[in-house]
Scaffold this active site. Sequence first.
Site, PDB file in Angstrom:
ATOM      1  N   LYS A   1     -11.114   1.326  -4.355  1.00  9.46           N
ATOM      2  CA  LYS A   1      -9.890   1.696  -5.081  1.00  9.46           C
ATOM      3  C   LYS A   1     -10.245   2.190  -6.486  1.00  9.46           C
ATOM      4  CE  LYS A   1      -7.160  -1.442  -2.295  1.00  9.46           C
ATOM      5  NZ  LYS A   1      -6.635  -2.797  -2.096  1.00  9.46           N
TER       6      LYS A   1
ATOM      7  N   GLN B   1      -5.904  -8.425  -5.261  1.00  9.56           N
ATOM      8  CA  GLN B   1      -6.450  -8.242  -3.920  1.00  9.56           C
ATOM      9  C   GLN B   1      -6.299  -9.518  -3.086  1.00  9.56           C
ATOM     10  OE1 GLN B   1      -7.777  -5.270  -2.652  1.00  9.56           O
ATOM     11  NE2 GLN B   1      -7.754  -6.386  -0.718  1.00  9.56           N
TER      12      GLN B   1
ATOM     13  N   ASP C   1       1.219  -2.109  -5.134  1.00  7.24           N
ATOM     14  CA  ASP C   1       0.953  -2.462  -3.729  1.00  7.24           C
ATOM     15  C   ASP C   1       2.267  -2.557  -2.937  1.00  7.24           C
ATOM     16  OD1 ASP C   1      -1.556  -2.616  -2.610  1.00  7.24           O
ATOM     17  OD2 ASP C   1      -1.982  -4.644  -3.345  1.00  7.24           O
TER      18      ASP C   1
END
Length: 290
Positions: free
Chosen positions: A52, A96, A119
Amino acid sequence: MILLDGKKLSKTIKEEIKLEVDEIRNQGGNIPHLAAVIVGDNPASESYVKNKAKSSDEVGFESTIIKKDANISEEELLEIVDGLNRNDDVDGFIVQLPLPRHIDPDNIILAIDPKKDVDGFHPFNFGSMAQNLEAYLPATPYGILLMLERYNVETEGKSVVVLGRSNIVGSPISILLARRGNPGNATVTIAHSKTENLDELLQSADIIVAAIGRAKFIKNHQIKEGAVIIDVGINSIEDATRKRGYRLVGDVDFDDVKDKVSHITPVPGGVGPMTVTALLLNTLKASKNK
Ligand code: NDP
């Protein structure tokens, strides 16, 4: 058979994002800044986060990785989230998953400012998405929508079976494909581990989205001729011919079904790269919304 090449498509979309960022830079505007928090030493998570950050750099974003030991307390992690919420330099951030067992991921997700939730996991964004309101769409389902759109895969009126009902993939993609819109307007069935007539459902599906995390679970005899297959699963299986001793496969047995389908995503190189690209698009949007 048309290969839905997520690697190639994400390269194209990243080039489009980069052009936009270059333009923002030339005009002295706000350069998008994506931050990622990673807890512990899970190799898969580390590789996702690095990926990412690398993609962020490629498109000219600023990126920050905050790495913490697995023994960090939930309170300390919440403080980091609060700091990122307040940090005006950061446009969007992710924490994450998975997190160590002693940390409740729901508490962390709830603490993220929905305006920075790139997200798309916060219930505010999930609810807005479900009501077809402005929202940050969860990255993997958003990536799937982009892929269907750019490859002109018709979803309207089609019968879709989504296999898996997680909050981050199965559940949101089923909502998105059933919503009014394009892609959308499909008739969606969600299947999961308690589903009894799975073969029958799969055989009737025009489009199958597989997100269960079971290597090569779907076989040729379970799908209909000309089906579209979106394979979200990432499973590692032993492979002595590879230096590292394993390889990644999807939830669908690619070689078994490839001559029967009309479109299919490969694993790796399908949904995975599109997920990262969708995250970048959400970050660009967060930066513009600021
Ligand atoms: P979860 O483990 O959260 O959910 C799995 C779902 O699959 C559950 O709903 C479960 O049912 C269902 N399921 C499990 N076994 C079966 C079965 N035998 N038959 C029918 N349904 C079953 O997984 P995620 O959604 O987080 O991830 C799914 C896969 O996608 C994983 O391989 C993951 O690595 C991958 N992934 C890939 C991403 C990408 O970018 N390409 C991003 C995110 C995930 P029940 O609810 O009844 O338990």
